[in-house]
Scaffold this motif. Structure first.
Motif, PDB file in Angstrom:
ATOM      1  N   THR A  30      56.746  29.675  24.186  1.00 57.14           N
ATOM      2  CA  THR A  30      56.278  29.934  22.821  1.00 57.14           C
ATOM      3  C   THR A  30      54.979  30.727  22.841  1.00 57.14           C
ATOM      4  O   THR A  30      54.767  31.614  22.009  1.00 57.14           O
ATOM      5  CB  THR A  30      56.104  28.611  22.045  1.00 57.14           C
ATOM      6  N   SER A  31      54.121  30.439  23.790  1.00 57.17           N
ATOM      7  CA  SER A  31      52.870  31.182  23.935  1.00 57.17           C
ATOM      8  C   SER A  31      53.149  32.649  24.295  1.00 57.17           C
ATOM      9  O   SER A  31      52.528  33.564  23.737  1.00 57.17           O
ATOM     10  CB  SER A  31      52.009  30.526  25.007  1.00 57.17           C
ATOM     11  N   ILE A  32      54.080  32.871  25.201  1.00 60.36           N
ATOM     12  CA  ILE A  32      54.453  34.247  25.557  1.00 60.36           C
ATOM     13  C   ILE A  32      54.999  34.961  24.319  1.00 60.36           C
ATOM     14  O   ILE A  32      54.637  36.107  24.039  1.00 60.36           O
ATOM     15  CB  ILE A  32      55.493  34.259  26.709  1.00 60.36           C
ATOM     16  N   ALA A  33      55.855  34.276  23.570  1.00 57.64           N
ATOM     17  CA  ALA A  33      56.451  34.874  22.367  1.00 57.64           C
ATOM     18  C   ALA A  33      55.373  35.242  21.351  1.00 57.64           C
ATOM     19  O   ALA A  33      55.359  36.352  20.816  1.00 57.64           O
ATOM     20  CB  ALA A  33      57.468  33.917  21.749  1.00 57.64           C
ATOM     21  N   HIS A  34      54.477  34.315  21.105  1.00 55.86           N
ATOM     22  CA  HIS A  34      53.411  34.572  20.130  1.00 55.86           C
ATOM     23  C   HIS A  34      52.530  35.747  20.570  1.00 55.86           C
ATOM     24  O   HIS A  34      52.248  36.657  19.787  1.00 55.86           O
ATOM     25  CB  HIS A  34      52.554  33.317  19.939  1.00 55.86           C
ATOM     26  N   ASN A  35      52.113  35.727  21.825  1.00 60.01           N
ATOM     27  CA  ASN A  35      51.248  36.803  22.327  1.00 60.01           C
ATOM     28  C   ASN A  35      51.963  38.147  22.328  1.00 60.01           C
ATOM     29  O   ASN A  35      51.370  39.172  21.971  1.00 60.01           O
ATOM     30  CB  ASN A  35      50.745  36.475  23.730  1.00 60.01           C
ATOM     31  N   LEU A  37      68.154  28.066  30.269  1.00 58.39           N
ATOM     32  CA  LEU A  37      66.894  28.127  29.514  1.00 58.39           C
ATOM     33  C   LEU A  37      67.037  29.032  28.293  1.00 58.39           C
ATOM     34  O   LEU A  37      66.516  28.725  27.216  1.00 58.39           O
ATOM     35  CB  LEU A  37      65.760  28.605  30.415  1.00 58.39           C
ATOM     36  N   TYR A  38      67.747  30.127  28.457  1.00 58.60           N
ATOM     37  CA  TYR A  38      67.971  31.043  27.335  1.00 58.60           C
ATOM     38  C   TYR A  38      68.709  30.326  26.205  1.00 58.60           C
ATOM     39  O   TYR A  38      68.306  30.397  25.042  1.00 58.60           O
ATOM     40  CB  TYR A  38      68.769  32.258  27.815  1.00 58.60           C
ATOM     41  N   LYS A  39      69.778  29.628  26.554  1.00 61.20           N
ATOM     42  CA  LYS A  39      70.564  28.918  25.533  1.00 61.20           C
ATOM     43  C   LYS A  39      69.726  27.871  24.818  1.00 61.20           C
ATOM     44  O   LYS A  39      69.864  27.674  23.614  1.00 61.20           O
ATOM     45  CB  LYS A  39      71.792  28.267  26.164  1.00 61.20           C
ATOM     46  N   ARG A  40      68.856  27.207  25.562  1.00 59.96           N
ATOM     47  CA  ARG A  40      68.013  26.163  24.959  1.00 59.96           C
ATOM     48  C   ARG A  40      66.990  26.735  23.979  1.00 59.96           C
ATOM     49  O   ARG A  40      66.628  26.090  23.000  1.00 59.96           O
ATOM     50  CB  ARG A  40      67.256  25.388  26.039  1.00 59.96           C
ATOM     51  N   TYR A  41      66.470  27.936  24.268  1.00 61.76           N
ATOM     52  CA  TYR A  41      65.292  28.410  23.536  1.00 61.76           C
ATOM     53  C   TYR A  41      65.460  29.706  22.753  1.00 61.76           C
ATOM     54  O   TYR A  41      64.532  30.124  22.075  1.00 61.76           O
ATOM     55  CB  TYR A  41      64.104  28.547  24.502  1.00 61.76           C
ATOM     56  N   VAL A  42      66.625  30.338  22.806  1.00 56.35           N
ATOM     57  CA  VAL A  42      66.766  31.623  22.130  1.00 56.35           C
ATOM     58  C   VAL A  42      66.526  31.498  20.623  1.00 56.35           C
ATOM     59  O   VAL A  42      65.856  32.343  20.025  1.00 56.35           O
ATOM     60  CB  VAL A  42      68.127  32.297  22.448  1.00 56.35           C
ATOM     61  N   ALA A  43      67.021  30.450  20.004  1.00 53.47           N
ATOM     62  CA  ALA A  43      66.835  30.285  18.555  1.00 53.47           C
ATOM     63  C   ALA A  43      65.356  30.080  18.217  1.00 53.47           C
ATOM     64  O   ALA A  43      64.841  30.683  17.265  1.00 53.47           O
ATOM     65  CB  ALA A  43      67.668  29.118  18.045  1.00 53.47           C
ATOM     66  N   ARG A  44      64.669  29.281  19.011  1.00 50.83           N
ATOM     67  CA  ARG A  44      63.247  29.018  18.761  1.00 50.83           C
ATOM     68  C   ARG A  44      62.425  30.305  18.872  1.00 50.83           C
ATOM     69  O   ARG A  44      61.572  30.593  18.026  1.00 50.83           O
ATOM     70  CB  ARG A  44      62.721  27.986  19.752  1.00 50.83           C
ATOM     71  N   VAL A  45      62.676  31.079  19.935  1.00 53.91           N
ATOM     72  CA  VAL A  45      61.929  32.325  20.136  1.00 53.91           C
ATOM     73  C   VAL A  45      62.254  33.328  19.033  1.00 53.91           C
ATOM     74  O   VAL A  45      61.357  33.961  18.474  1.00 53.91           O
ATOM     75  CB  VAL A  45      62.211  32.913  21.545  1.00 53.91           C
ATOM     76  N   PHE A  59      62.248  37.212  26.590  1.00 58.14           N
ATOM     77  CA  PHE A  59      62.983  36.512  27.639  1.00 58.14           C
ATOM     78  C   PHE A  59      62.962  37.301  28.947  1.00 58.14           C
ATOM     79  O   PHE A  59      62.831  36.714  30.023  1.00 58.14           O
ATOM     80  CB  PHE A  59      64.415  36.189  27.210  1.00 58.14           C
ATOM     81  N   MET A  60      63.058  38.608  28.865  1.00 57.39           N
ATOM     82  CA  MET A  60      62.971  39.424  30.078  1.00 57.39           C
ATOM     83  C   MET A  60      61.609  39.220  30.743  1.00 57.39           C
ATOM     84  O   MET A  60      61.508  39.059  31.957  1.00 57.39           O
ATOM     85  CB  MET A  60      63.198  40.908  29.766  1.00 57.39           C
ATOM     86  N   GLN A  88      53.451  24.884  35.295  1.00 61.19           N
ATOM     87  CA  GLN A  88      53.667  23.575  34.680  1.00 61.19           C
ATOM     88  C   GLN A  88      52.380  22.913  34.200  1.00 61.19           C
ATOM     89  O   GLN A  88      52.261  21.695  34.216  1.00 61.19           O
ATOM     90  CB  GLN A  88      54.447  22.661  35.634  1.00 61.19           C
ATOM     91  N   ARG A  89      51.414  23.710  33.813  1.00 69.10           N
ATOM     92  CA  ARG A  89      50.192  23.146  33.208  1.00 69.10           C
ATOM     93  C   ARG A  89      50.509  22.634  31.803  1.00 69.10           C
ATOM     94  O   ARG A  89      49.796  21.814  31.257  1.00 69.10           O
ATOM     95  CB  ARG A  89      49.094  24.193  33.128  1.00 69.10           C
ATOM     96  N   SER A  90      51.564  23.195  31.223  1.00 72.92           N
ATOM     97  CA  SER A  90      52.085  22.748  29.933  1.00 72.92           C
ATOM     98  C   SER A  90      53.597  22.706  30.083  1.00 72.92           C
ATOM     99  O   SER A  90      54.134  23.059  31.123  1.00 72.92           O
ATOM    100  CB  SER A  90      51.674  23.731  28.833  1.00 72.92           C
ATOM    101  N   SER A  91      54.275  22.300  29.028  1.00 71.22           N
ATOM    102  CA  SER A  91      55.734  22.281  29.106  1.00 71.22           C
ATOM    103  C   SER A  91      56.260  23.715  29.109  1.00 71.22           C
ATOM    104  O   SER A  91      55.568  24.650  28.669  1.00 71.22           O
ATOM    105  CB  SER A  91      56.316  21.521  27.916  1.00 71.22           C
ATOM    106  N   PHE A  92      57.473  23.883  29.578  1.00 68.44           N
ATOM    107  CA  PHE A  92      58.086  25.207  29.569  1.00 68.44           C
ATOM    108  C   PHE A  92      58.173  25.737  28.141  1.00 68.44           C
ATOM    109  O   PHE A  92      57.911  26.913  27.885  1.00 68.44           O
ATOM    110  CB  PHE A  92      59.480  25.174  30.210  1.00 68.44           C
ATOM    111  N   ALA A  93      58.539  24.872  27.206  1.00 67.54           N
ATOM    112  CA  ALA A  93      58.671  25.283  25.804  1.00 67.54           C
ATOM    113  C   ALA A  93      57.347  25.829  25.266  1.00 67.54           C
ATOM    114  O   ALA A  93      57.316  26.861  24.586  1.00 67.54           O
ATOM    115  CB  ALA A  93      59.149  24.110  24.952  1.00 67.54           C
TER     116      ALA A  93
END
Length: 181
Positions: A78-83, A27-35, A57-58, A69-74
């Motif tokens: 992204t919501s966690i990152a923004h908040n 998951l980290y490899k998939r999303y580190v650039a986006r975050v 990520f931590m 899973q109410r929404s996608s993991f992405a």
């Protein structure tokens, strides 16, 4: 583990309990650039964005078992990152401190009302709090944890966290005022 062909949600369901490190790594490899790019967009500072990305990520991985899973993991990440970035930036504005490394010497700090005497009073007031009161204030105002996060961490109601924060703030204010007299 063949994670490449699995969706995020399938990977979490299948591998979180059996192989959590591989799940986190994939998951980290998939999303580190986006975050990172989200953080960079919000902070406008590469080092801060890098630090925030690590923290996000931590935080996400520590709460991955709560992902419903109410929404996608992405979307969830992204919501966690923004908040997280919003909270940290808001906290930085509220605390607006200038370090000595930023070119402010003690004479400037005295002129601006942030002299050694006041800093000493703040330290004395903080030391007058119990360890649990100090920890709670530091978690809220230095680490930027939300009231909801604190309630979850302490496993008590939001209203109880609000009351503890208010009492601790009132106590430190009282101790600070007393140290001046």
């Amino acid at each position: 583990m063949k994670t490449v062909s699995l969706t995020d949600e399938e990977m979490i369901r299948q591998y979180l309990t059996e192989q959590p490190n591989q799940c986190f790594e994939a998951l980290y490899k998939r999303y580190v650039a986006r975050v990172y790019h989200r953080c960079l967009f919000m902070t406008k500072d590469a080092q801060t964005a890098q630090d925030f990305t690590h923290d996000i990520f931590m935080k996400a991985f520590s709460k991955l078992d709560h992902f419903q899973q109410r929404s996608s993991f992405a979307t969830w990440l992204t919501s966690i990152a923004h908040n997280y970035c919003s909270d940290q930036l808001r906290l930085a504005k509220r605390l607006h401190t200038t370090s000595l490394e930023d070119g402010m010497d003690l004479s400037e700090s005295r002129e601006s009302g942030l002299g050694e005497e006041q800093l000493d009073r703040v330290h004395r007031a903080m030391s007058g709090l119990s360890a649990s009161e100090q920890l709670l204030l530091r978690q809220k105002y230095e680490q930027g944890l939300s009231i909801e996060e604190l309630a979850g961490l302490y496993q008590i109601k939001v209203s109880a966290i609000k009351m503890r924060l208010k009492r601790s703030r009132d106590k430190i204010e009282r101790l600070y005022s007393q140290s001046h007299t």
